[in-house]
Design an enzyme around this catalytic site. Structure first.
Site, PDB file in Angstrom:
ATOM      1  N   ALA A  95     -22.793  45.090  16.147  1.00 30.04           N
ATOM      2  CA  ALA A  95     -22.913  46.401  16.776  1.00 30.04           C
ATOM      3  C   ALA A  95     -22.753  46.295  18.278  1.00 30.04           C
ATOM      4  CB  ALA A  95     -24.278  46.984  16.443  1.00 30.04           C
ATOM      5  N   LYS A  96     -22.994  45.106  18.824  1.00 27.19           N
ATOM      6  CA  LYS A  96     -22.901  44.842  20.275  1.00 27.19           C
ATOM      7  C   LYS A  96     -23.644  45.902  21.075  1.00 27.19           C
ATOM      8  CE  LYS A  96     -18.754  42.003  19.832  1.00 27.19           C
ATOM      9  NZ  LYS A  96     -18.408  42.234  18.426  1.00 27.19           N
ATOM     10  N   ARG A  97     -24.843  46.208  20.654  1.00 26.92           N
ATOM     11  CA  ARG A  97     -25.655  47.203  21.322  1.00 26.92           C
ATOM     12  C   ARG A  97     -26.299  46.638  22.576  1.00 26.92           C
ATOM     13  NH1 ARG A  97     -22.917  49.702  18.053  1.00 26.92           N
ATOM     14  NH2 ARG A  97     -23.726  51.305  16.674  1.00 26.92           N
ATOM     15  N   THR A 121     -25.903  42.030  16.797  1.00 21.95           N
ATOM     16  CA  THR A 121     -25.317  41.504  18.025  1.00 21.95           C
ATOM     17  C   THR A 121     -25.643  42.459  19.168  1.00 21.95           C
ATOM     18  OG1 THR A 121     -23.191  42.595  17.567  1.00 21.95           O
ATOM     19  CG2 THR A 121     -23.432  40.319  16.846  1.00 21.95           C
TER      20      THR A 121
ATOM     21  N   ASP B  99     -16.175  46.029  22.743  1.00 17.35           N
ATOM     22  CA  ASP B  99     -15.856  45.057  21.701  1.00 17.35           C
ATOM     23  C   ASP B  99     -14.413  44.623  21.898  1.00 17.35           C
ATOM     24  OD1 ASP B  99     -15.734  43.686  19.132  1.00 17.35           O
ATOM     25  OD2 ASP B  99     -17.457  44.911  18.572  1.00 17.35           O
TER      26      ASP B  99
END
Lengths: 276, 276
Positions: A95-97, A121, B99
């Site tokens: 999710a790369k939050r 993530t 991303d």
């Protein structure tokens, strides 16, 4: 799941493969489009075809969110299906939050309470209070972006401060003070090759989530050579190379064949290091 | 919407207020819990009560995602409601995405095609190819995290390179080469005070999205003093101070009163600069 359990799974399955479930509805076999939920139908076959060959699944949230409610529903069903049928799998919400405290709390609630996912993530740009809310859940992990696999990693991640420390090194050095290596991993792209040596100087014991093998051109051999530690310490992800190995009705068989090929390479690498 | 149109809206409404729709179901008036979609019911009243006093709405994705499908549905309904009833509002999906290229493409598709949102906040850590896919949509904006309002902004954003340039400065300097100021804004937290002067050296003409007024303690006066430019150049967000101004059935009236108070301060600040 803790680090030791993850390592036990790796030894038992002779694999440190993570299958990336980056499902683009425009790329799945057309016969599935008649299904009520084509994305879930696709994932179910991919998971059933690969679960004994991998230790982790990594659905990339972007691919689900791009379909709105329908996509979010497919994501939840996929997570639940894996949890129920393959409880030994480590699930990574890619999710790369990264947001301020109260917002990160909401994300943590979403992934760890609402869905019981194992890890998320997170992007480090906003610092400690954007990461800490994810760390209050026992047995759950945050995977912090360290050194990514893409070209744009050059833009900021390599910026060195006056002492010569590069940003990715600072991120890994500082963020590991927020949690133990039983709750934190780092993303390090397979395309970074020998830089794994530098990463291991800062984080010798952490697990690394390694994207970029396959479509992005990273080498599994180099990753293992420079990045493997005494508990393996690697989860190497492949997405497109596996899930789109074949675009016909045989996609499950092809995904299995591709996973098997990678698993066998991993088995050899684990044996070389006498880890199995 | 382009920059000139946004400025025209600011002049017409005498406001550069952005209302943050960070809706926590645990904090909304309890009588709404009987509604079919409590979050949407709440948002509808907030929007109807404030639309003439603000120029933008910023739903924070985390709050919706934490509720799974139900939350995603409320988010979509809210966006559609604003689009249909208040088409002059600038909608910001506060998603802080970032991303690799093909994933960012999916996010861009999600927000700009699927939902026709005006802008998305993005995290810069992964560099150019994580931002560029958002820039292919005419009239749509990316809002890059520059200097955030939270305590953790100290961890990495102030790291200076050998030449003395701090990371947030480098991020703003480099990323503005990827798009014009008609497609890119920066997030700069209201809590950063005089640092707005440094920000304006790098980005004199860009709009800045400014969170951190209100609950987080930033000063609107300082933000305007150090950050306003000749087209205003500011969207100042308030979330909790407005939407939770009252927790009874009168929450809409209270949200309006709070917004009105801020709008009047903004009107005075715009007059001081002779912008209206």
């Amino acid at each position: 799941m803790n680090k030791q359990q993850l390592f036990e799974n790796i030894k038992r399955k002779k694999s440190f493969l993570c299958v990336g479930l980056d499902i683009d509805i425009k790329k799945i076999p057309t016969h599935l489009l008649n299904e009520e939920d084509p994305i879930f139908a696709f994932n179910k076959i991919i998971v059933d075809s690969t679960a004994d060959l991998c230790v982790a699944y990594k659905p990339n949230l972007a691919f689900y969110e791009s379909l709105g409610i329908q996509g979010w529903s497919a994501f939840e069903k996929t997570v639940r299906y894996i949890k129920e049928n393959y409880p030994d799998q480590f699930i990574i919400a890619d999710a790369k939050r990264g947001d301020i405290g109260n917002t990160s709390e909401m994300y943590a609630r979403s992934f760890f309470e609402h869905l019981d996912i194992d890890s998320v993530t997170v992007a480090p740009y906003m610092g400690e209070d954007s990461v800490k809310p994810f760390l209050v859940y026992p047995g759950k992990w945050v995977i912090v972006l360290g050194l990514t696999s893409n070209k744009g990693s050059q833009d900021f991640q390599f910026t060195a401060d006056a002492s010569g420390e590069r940003l990715f090194e600072k991120v890994m050095r500082i963020s590991q003070t927020w949690a133990t290596d039983d709750q934190m991993m780092f993303v390090v792209g397979a395309t970074q090759g020998k830089l794994f040596t530098d990463v291991r100087k800062i984080a010798p014991d952490h697990f690394l989530l390694v994207p970029g093998v396959g479509a992005q051109g990273g080498s599994l051999q180099d990753v293992a050579k420079y990045g493997m530690n005494k508990q393996c310490g690697l989860l190497v992800n492949s997405s497109r190379g596996i899930i789109y190995a074949d675009k016909s009705e045989n996609f499950g068989i092809a995904a299995r064949a591709e996973s098997k090929k990678i698993q066998e390479q991993m088995e050899a690498l684990l044996q070389e290091r006498s880890l199995i």
